[in-house]
Design a protein around this motif. Structure first.
Motif: not given
Length: 257
Positions: A215-221
């Protein structure tokens, strides 16, 4: 929290490294750094051959503070706990962590809530040895962490990294060092957006990671510094993360500091 991978044909979650896959604090652009060092050395060489420039005479017609203590009863009132940010950070650092949202559950793979060892924190970086040395040299006092899982595959981790009160510069440098490489293509690839009220904080959304069979992987920081505390927040999800998600969490953590 490491990369959460969910196979399309098999919905079982596969744990990668337990911490942030995108967190890297290696010496970014080593060649550029060496160039700066070389240029600095040449500059010192040129300066050393010049005649010294005499300094202007000191001029102190008056001091900005009273020469004598103020009479009893006229002293300024001490700052309240709400106004004195340093006083807030003198207690249990774990109590300053943003609380786990309602409905969220304990992280399955992330770090456990509470105090965090210096070595454990450094493990989340590509150049673990360099980060450990940096934190030690800058006199890190303590680290607190809180992590949780929510929704189907969302994982969130909040780190508070507190430096010695006399070395506030350590918190500033740590935050700046992390923000410096975020615009690079292999990281967030953008300048992020400012965190209102932080003065120097920013939050970022990474480009979605796509990999065949997953599955697509999203990342925020989000990264910011408040006094002697540096804050590092990460969110991972297999569904899109909105700017408001990471921004509101950063603002809530800022309020607690």
């Amino acid at each position: 929290m490491g990369q959460v991978q969910v196979h399309v044909a098999d919905t079982d979650r596969v744990a990668a490294p337990r911490r942030r896959a995108g967190r890297t604090v290696a010496l970014i652009a080593v060649a550029a750094v060496l160039g700066v060092i070389g240029g600095t050395a040449v500059g010192y060489g040129v300066q050393a051959q010049r005649e010294p420039t005499p300094l202007p005479a000191l001029n102190q017609p008056g001091l900005a503070y009273p020469a004598k203590p103020l009479p009893k009863g006229q002293e300024p009132a001490p700052l309240s706990a709400a106004e004195d940010h340093q006083a807030k950070a003198e207690g249990d650092l774990r109590k300053l962590l943003v609380p786990r949202p309602a409905g969220a559950r304990e992280a399955e793979f992330g770090p456990r809530d509470g105090s965090y060892a210096l070595s454990s924190y450094a493990e989340g970086f590509k150049d673990e040895g360099w980060m450990l040395e940096f934190l030690d040299e800058n006199r890190v006092r303590r680290i607190a962490v809180r992590s949780w899982d929510s929704g189907e595959n969302r994982s969130t981790t909040v780190h508070l990294v507190q430096f010695r009160a006399s070395d506030t510069l350590g918190a500033v440098e740590h935050a700046e060092g992390q923000r410096d490489y975020m615009p690079e293509k292999k990281f967030a690839g953008n300048d992020g957006d400012p965190i209102k009220g932080s003065g120097n904080g920013r939050y970022y959304l990474y480009p979605v990671e796509k990999k065949a069979g997953y599955l697509d992987l999203y990342h925020a920081r989000a990264l910011f510094q408040r006094g002697d505390v540096m804050v590092d927040i990460t969110i991972y999800d297999t569904k899109k993360i909105s700017k408001s998600d990471i921004r509101s969490l950063a603002e809530k953590q800022l309020e607690r500091l």
